[in-house]
Design a protein around this motif. Structure first.
Motif, PDB file in Angstrom:
ATOM      1  N   GLU A 396     -28.220  -4.197  46.736  1.00  0.00           N
ATOM      2  CA  GLU A 396     -27.839  -2.673  46.975  1.00  0.00           C
ATOM      3  C   GLU A 396     -27.687  -2.181  45.563  1.00  0.00           C
ATOM      4  N   GLU A 397     -26.918  -2.876  44.774  1.00  0.00           N
ATOM      5  CA  GLU A 397     -26.531  -2.202  43.611  1.00  0.00           C
ATOM      6  C   GLU A 397     -27.799  -1.914  42.639  1.00  0.00           C
ATOM      7  N   PHE A 398     -28.977  -2.722  42.594  1.00  0.00           N
ATOM      8  CA  PHE A 398     -30.060  -2.414  41.976  1.00  0.00           C
ATOM      9  C   PHE A 398     -30.923  -1.357  42.382  1.00  0.00           C
ATOM     10  N   ASP A 399     -30.992  -1.344  43.973  1.00  0.00           N
ATOM     11  CA  ASP A 399     -31.591  -0.429  44.586  1.00  0.00           C
ATOM     12  C   ASP A 399     -30.959   1.039  44.436  1.00  0.00           C
ATOM     13  N   GLY A 400     -29.510   0.989  44.264  1.00  0.00           N
ATOM     14  CA  GLY A 400     -28.876   2.188  43.748  1.00  0.00           C
ATOM     15  C   GLY A 400     -29.246   2.865  42.476  1.00  0.00           C
ATOM     16  N   GLN A 401     -29.692   2.098  41.463  1.00  0.00           N
ATOM     17  CA  GLN A 401     -30.270   2.414  40.259  1.00  0.00           C
ATOM     18  C   GLN A 401     -31.696   2.602  40.034  1.00  0.00           C
ATOM     19  N   GLY A 402     -32.269   2.641  41.189  1.00  0.00           N
ATOM     20  CA  GLY A 402     -33.874   2.957  41.137  1.00  0.00           C
ATOM     21  C   GLY A 402     -34.583   1.655  40.886  1.00  0.00           C
ATOM     22  N   GLY A 403     -33.999   0.436  41.109  1.00  0.00           N
ATOM     23  CA  GLY A 403     -34.576  -0.686  40.810  1.00  0.00           C
ATOM     24  C   GLY A 403     -34.519  -2.006  41.877  1.00  0.00           C
ATOM     25  N   LEU A 404     -34.923  -3.026  41.429  1.00  0.00           N
ATOM     26  CA  LEU A 404     -34.836  -4.102  42.655  1.00  0.00           C
ATOM     27  C   LEU A 404     -34.671  -5.243  42.163  1.00  0.00           C
ATOM     28  N   ILE A 405     -33.930  -6.374  42.633  1.00  0.00           N
ATOM     29  CA  ILE A 405     -33.961  -7.558  42.054  1.00  0.00           C
ATOM     30  C   ILE A 405     -34.987  -8.485  42.079  1.00  0.00           C
ATOM     31  N   GLY A 406     -35.609  -8.346  43.298  1.00  0.00           N
ATOM     32  CA  GLY A 406     -37.153  -9.064  43.670  1.00  0.00           C
ATOM     33  C   GLY A 406     -36.444 -10.521  43.699  1.00  0.00           C
ATOM     34  N   HIS A 407     -37.364 -11.273  43.053  1.00  0.00           N
ATOM     35  CA  HIS A 407     -37.049 -12.813  43.034  1.00  0.00           C
ATOM     36  C   HIS A 407     -36.148 -13.354  41.754  1.00  0.00           C
ATOM     37  N   ALA A 408     -35.419 -12.345  41.356  1.00  0.00           N
ATOM     38  CA  ALA A 408     -34.395 -12.442  40.301  1.00  0.00           C
ATOM     39  C   ALA A 408     -35.149 -12.852  38.817  1.00  0.00           C
ATOM     40  N   GLY A 409     -35.850 -12.321  38.607  1.00  0.00           N
ATOM     41  CA  GLY A 409     -36.528 -12.534  37.218  1.00  0.00           C
ATOM     42  C   GLY A 409     -35.936 -11.650  36.221  1.00  0.00           C
ATOM     43  N   VAL A 410     -35.656 -11.771  35.282  1.00  0.00           N
ATOM     44  CA  VAL A 410     -35.104 -10.853  34.020  1.00  0.00           C
ATOM     45  C   VAL A 410     -35.856 -10.922  32.895  1.00  0.00           C
ATOM     46  N   VAL A 411     -36.568 -10.018  32.492  1.00  0.00           N
ATOM     47  CA  VAL A 411     -37.660 -10.189  31.448  1.00  0.00           C
ATOM     48  C   VAL A 411     -37.007  -9.357  30.272  1.00  0.00           C
ATOM     49  N   VAL A 412     -36.945  -9.808  29.250  1.00  0.00           N
ATOM     50  CA  VAL A 412     -36.204  -8.933  28.228  1.00  0.00           C
ATOM     51  C   VAL A 412     -37.284  -8.557  27.104  1.00  0.00           C
ATOM     52  N   PHE A 413     -37.244  -7.011  26.547  1.00  0.00           N
ATOM     53  CA  PHE A 413     -38.176  -6.606  25.448  1.00  0.00           C
ATOM     54  C   PHE A 413     -37.396  -6.229  24.550  1.00  0.00           C
ATOM     55  N   ASP A 414     -37.747  -6.456  23.248  1.00  0.00           N
ATOM     56  CA  ASP A 414     -37.191  -5.670  21.870  1.00  0.00           C
ATOM     57  C   ASP A 414     -37.804  -4.421  21.721  1.00  0.00           C
ATOM     58  N   GLU A 415     -37.285  -3.828  20.737  1.00  0.00           N
ATOM     59  CA  GLU A 415     -37.489  -2.339  20.330  1.00  0.00           C
ATOM     60  C   GLU A 415     -38.951  -2.445  19.915  1.00  0.00           C
ATOM     61  N   THR A 416     -39.677  -3.436  19.653  1.00  0.00           N
ATOM     62  CA  THR A 416     -41.074  -3.171  19.489  1.00  0.00           C
ATOM     63  C   THR A 416     -41.872  -2.994  20.935  1.00  0.00           C
ATOM     64  N   ALA A 417     -41.329  -3.242  21.825  1.00  0.00           N
ATOM     65  CA  ALA A 417     -42.219  -2.884  23.283  1.00  0.00           C
ATOM     66  C   ALA A 417     -42.725  -1.425  23.368  1.00  0.00           C
ATOM     67  N   ASP A 418     -43.935  -1.240  23.656  1.00  0.00           N
ATOM     68  CA  ASP A 418     -44.518   0.148  24.051  1.00  0.00           C
ATOM     69  C   ASP A 418     -44.580   0.357  25.554  1.00  0.00           C
ATOM     70  N   MET A 419     -43.618   1.217  25.858  1.00  0.00           N
ATOM     71  CA  MET A 419     -43.418   1.236  27.157  1.00  0.00           C
ATOM     72  C   MET A 419     -44.521   2.098  27.759  1.00  0.00           C
ATOM     73  N   LEU A 420     -45.144   2.936  27.176  1.00  0.00           N
ATOM     74  CA  LEU A 420     -46.549   3.343  27.762  1.00  0.00           C
ATOM     75  C   LEU A 420     -47.501   2.226  28.061  1.00  0.00           C
ATOM     76  N   GLY A 421     -47.485   1.349  26.958  1.00  0.00           N
ATOM     77  CA  GLY A 421     -48.416   0.286  27.289  1.00  0.00           C
ATOM     78  C   GLY A 421     -48.172  -0.706  28.621  1.00  0.00           C
ATOM     79  N   MET A 422     -46.814  -0.863  28.688  1.00  0.00           N
ATOM     80  CA  MET A 422     -46.421  -1.680  29.836  1.00  0.00           C
ATOM     81  C   MET A 422     -46.549  -0.931  30.989  1.00  0.00           C
ATOM     82  N   ALA A 423     -46.550   0.567  31.224  1.00  0.00           N
ATOM     83  CA  ALA A 423     -46.655   1.261  32.287  1.00  0.00           C
ATOM     84  C   ALA A 423     -48.004   1.299  32.729  1.00  0.00           C
ATOM     85  N   ARG A 424     -49.136   1.281  31.635  1.00  0.00           N
ATOM     86  CA  ARG A 424     -50.436   1.080  31.950  1.00  0.00           C
ATOM     87  C   ARG A 424     -50.865  -0.307  32.561  1.00  0.00           C
TER      88      ARG A 424
END
Lengths: 508, 161
Positions: A396-424
């Motif tokens: 519920e906590e993640f749902d409340g923040q507009g997300g989901l925990i899914g199968h509980a994978g946590v993938v970390v990106f550093d500042e070089t990530a291109d979020m437009l590219g990730m959305a695409r």
């Protein structure tokens, strides 16, 4: 001398086979009487290959090792440059609550004796003495919810199947773990396969099913081998077959291999695939619990849901339920991945904040750059910025923040990530993997890629169009593939507007 | 793996017959049948389709539909080695895009392409469950983690690309 070299796919991918061979050669050269065990992984992937030597004090770890480090294990283990000390005392291990994964990395995955010596089968023995209603009640009371991602209460699903009247019922284990950033199912199947088998048998007893299937993705060749062998061993030892542990209760199972379709992780699509059809999604109702495999009542549960059942019966529903937060009871095997200093599996009670997970447990990024975004819950999960790092890990906590925990994978990106590219990429992936049955997903994913390209070219008018498209996919798709693709897309747009705005300015 | 022109219709028929017989007792046998055929032939020969359809009492179109739905099934043989490179998010966070772009550029291929000498087919894969040791790849079913460009060069050289 007893030496453990993991046979887990991640350890093998990092050279464990060469290390195992070097251990055998070094022992032979020195005339050492060696017992080499290919255990599962402990889940500390950054230390793999992690070799352990049994001592009277406990198991001492060395890692990450390569073949050249092996001679030192025999000649001067006390001063080995990669000695880690007692494995159980390492902070990563000591901080966990390993219930589902208690045996993973500890035992020989294919030794039923080792399994039983570490608490295996005691849950099943208890379940065999209970009636079906009591078994279901135990699961309901434990608070266990679907670990595949949907979080549906497992006991309620089982009760529906138990109550259904049919000549045949089935237990289907969803081992089509396609979400990026997740590997708990793989680790369990490679490191402690009998736990899954035991959980499936208990599920069969609970609902009156005598046949089970594990639908295992083809991208996991190691897990396929281990599970297949474990089923043979279970059958040869009377754990599976006409009389489970001599109880005269019947349960048998088959391992079935997928064929490279992400959408088959969706339960109705999985059932079609298992029946030998195209893996297209079925409209619900009817629920699989009433009309599932071959139209018969079917329990479809994720690997981790089923593999958690034995410990619930071994320790009791109340023991399990007492861990956790809010309506998220028990433990969750977090899978920490991507650009992190310490990646792997960390089982803990629900409730840790995302920031604790990323900054403390994972130790930040491997590259040492600041964390920019964390995608939680696989390719259909939202990207979280640092501003949301206080979100506690719970359904519920993640749902409340507009997300989901899914199968509980946590993938970390550093500042070089291109979020437009990730959305695409989210749209591109959806287009590749869409089953094609519903229009919002089939067409929407393709239009989404085109719309992202317009935004990348600096077309500001495309942003409202993108928002509108996401609304349509979210509300109109038949399953989570089309329905949740807007999560990564919209979270990227909402939390990282600079990645969209900068591109726009650059193009002007 | 054999080339399609090395297979006679009789070989396909006999092998398909064996596979059908071996899977006769299964519930929902079509995927295991197709997987067994592909593991023997390296692809699913078109000639096998009517035979499968008849044995399972379903339409040829249905068999064709299943074959074309799944990424794993091929209608022609791949190269002698198949290199799969993970494109999923966790590997992207560890540099998978640069690795994939460089590999494809070096070989002069697009995804799913095969080198001119027939040695290597390069395919995308969406997650190998090696998300904490990416970028990940798989060469003929063998997993490889933390693949950098030097490691990829070595893998390709070994495969004869």
């Amino acid at each position: 001398m007893r030496v453990y070299v993991p046979g887990d796919a991640a350890a093998r991918a990092l050279g464990a086979d060469a290390v195992a061979q070097a251990v055998q050669e070094a022992a032979a050269a020195r005339g050492v009487d060696l017992t080499l065990i290919r255990n599962g992984t402990r889940g500390m992937i950054w230390l793999e290959p992690l070799v352990e030597i049994e001592t009277p004090e406990g198991r001492i770890g060395f890692g990450p090792l390569d073949a050249a480090d092996v001679a030192g294990l025999f000649d001067n283990p006390a001063n080995h440059p990669k000695a880690l000390g007692l494995v159980e005392a390492l902070p990563w291990m000591a901080q966990q609550t390993r219930l589902t994964f208690a045996r993973c990395g500890v035992i020989d995955p294919l030794s039923l004796e080792d399994y039983a010596a570490h608490g295996g089968l005691s849950g099943l023995r208890r379940a065999l003495a209970m009636d079906a209603a009591a078994i279901v009640a135990e699961v309901t009371q434990s608070g266990l919810r679907g670990r595949g991602g949907a979080g549906f209460p497992t006991g309620i699903k089982w009760e529906t199947v138990r109550g259904a009247v049919a000549d045949r019922k089935y237990i289907v284990c969803n081992a089509d773990e396609g979400d990026s950033g997740t590997f708990a199912d793989r680790m369990m199947m490679e490191g402690d396969p009998f736990t899954l088998i035991e959980g499936m048998i208990i599920a069969g007893l609970a609902v009156g099913a005598t046949k089970g299937f594990v639908y295992l993705r083809s991208e996991y060749p190691d897990a396929i081998k281990v599970m297949g062998r474990a089923v043979e061993i279970a059958r040869a030892n009377g754990l599976l077959g006409a009389s489970v542990l001599g109880s005269r209760r019947d349960f048998d199972m088959e391992i079935r291999v997928g064929a490279g379709a992400y959408v088959c992780g969706e339960e109705t699509s999985l059932l079609n695939s298992l029946e030998g059809k195209r893996g297209v999604v079925r409209a619900k109702p009817p629920l699989p619990a009433l009309e599932g495999f071959m139209g018969k009542p079917t329990v479809v549960n994720n690997v981790i849901s089923l593999a958690t059942v034995p410990v619930i019966f071994e320790r009791g529903a109340a023991f399990y339920r007492d861990f956790g937060l809010g309506r998220s009871r028990g433990t969750i095997p977090l899978q920490i991945a991507g650009n992190v200093k310490r990646g792997g599996l960390f089982e803990t009670a629900f409730g840790l904040s995302l920031g604790e997970i990323v900054d403390n447990i994972a130790g930040g990024t491997l590259t040492g750059r600041p964390v920019k975004a964390v995608q939680v819950g696989g390719p259909l999960g939202a990207y979280f910025p640092r501003a949301k790092f206080d979100t506690p890990f719970g359904y519920e906590e993640f749902d409340g923040q507009g997300g989901l925990i899914g199968h509980a994978g946590v993938v970390v990106f550093d500042e070089t990530a291109d979020m437009l590219g990730m959305a695409r990429f989210a749209f591109e992936f959806c287009a590749v993997e869409s089953c094609g049955k519903c229009t919002p997903c089939r067409i929407g994913a393709v239009r989404g890629v085109e719309t992202m390209d317009r935004i990348a070219r600096g077309d500001a008018d495309a942003i409202p169009l993108l928002t509108d498209l996401c609304e349509t996919m979210k509300d109109g798709s038949l399953c989570a593939l089309g329905g949740f693709t807007p999560y990564p897309v919209m979270s990227a747009l909402t939390h990282f507007p600079d990645d969209f705005a900068t591109t726009r300015k650059a193009a002007e | 793996m054999q080339k399609p022109n090395h297979l006679t219709p009789e070989e396909v028929r006999c092998r398909t017959e064996e596979v059908l017989a071996a899977h006769a007792g299964l519930e929902g046998p079509l995927l295991p049948i197709l997987q067994a055929l592909q593991s023997g032939f390296g692809f699913i020969p078109q000639e096998a389709v009517p035979q499968i359809a008849e044995a399972l009492n379903i339409g040829r179109a249905e068999v064709h539909g299943v074959i074309t739905f799944y990424h794993d099934f091929r209608d022609a043989p791949a190269g002698r080695h198949v290199v799969k490179i993970c494109r999923a998010e966790a590997c992207q966070a560890q540099g998978a895009n640069a690795l994939a772009d460089a590999t494809l550029a070096k070989l002069g291929l697009q995804w799913h392409g095969t080198t001119a000498n027939g040695a290597v087919t390069v395919e995308p894969v969406y997650c190998l469950g090696l998300c904490a040791c990416g970028p990940a790849a798989m060469v003929d079913g063998q997993v490889v983690g933390r693949v950098d460009s030097a490691r990829m060069d070595a893998l390709l050289a070994e495969a004869g690309a």
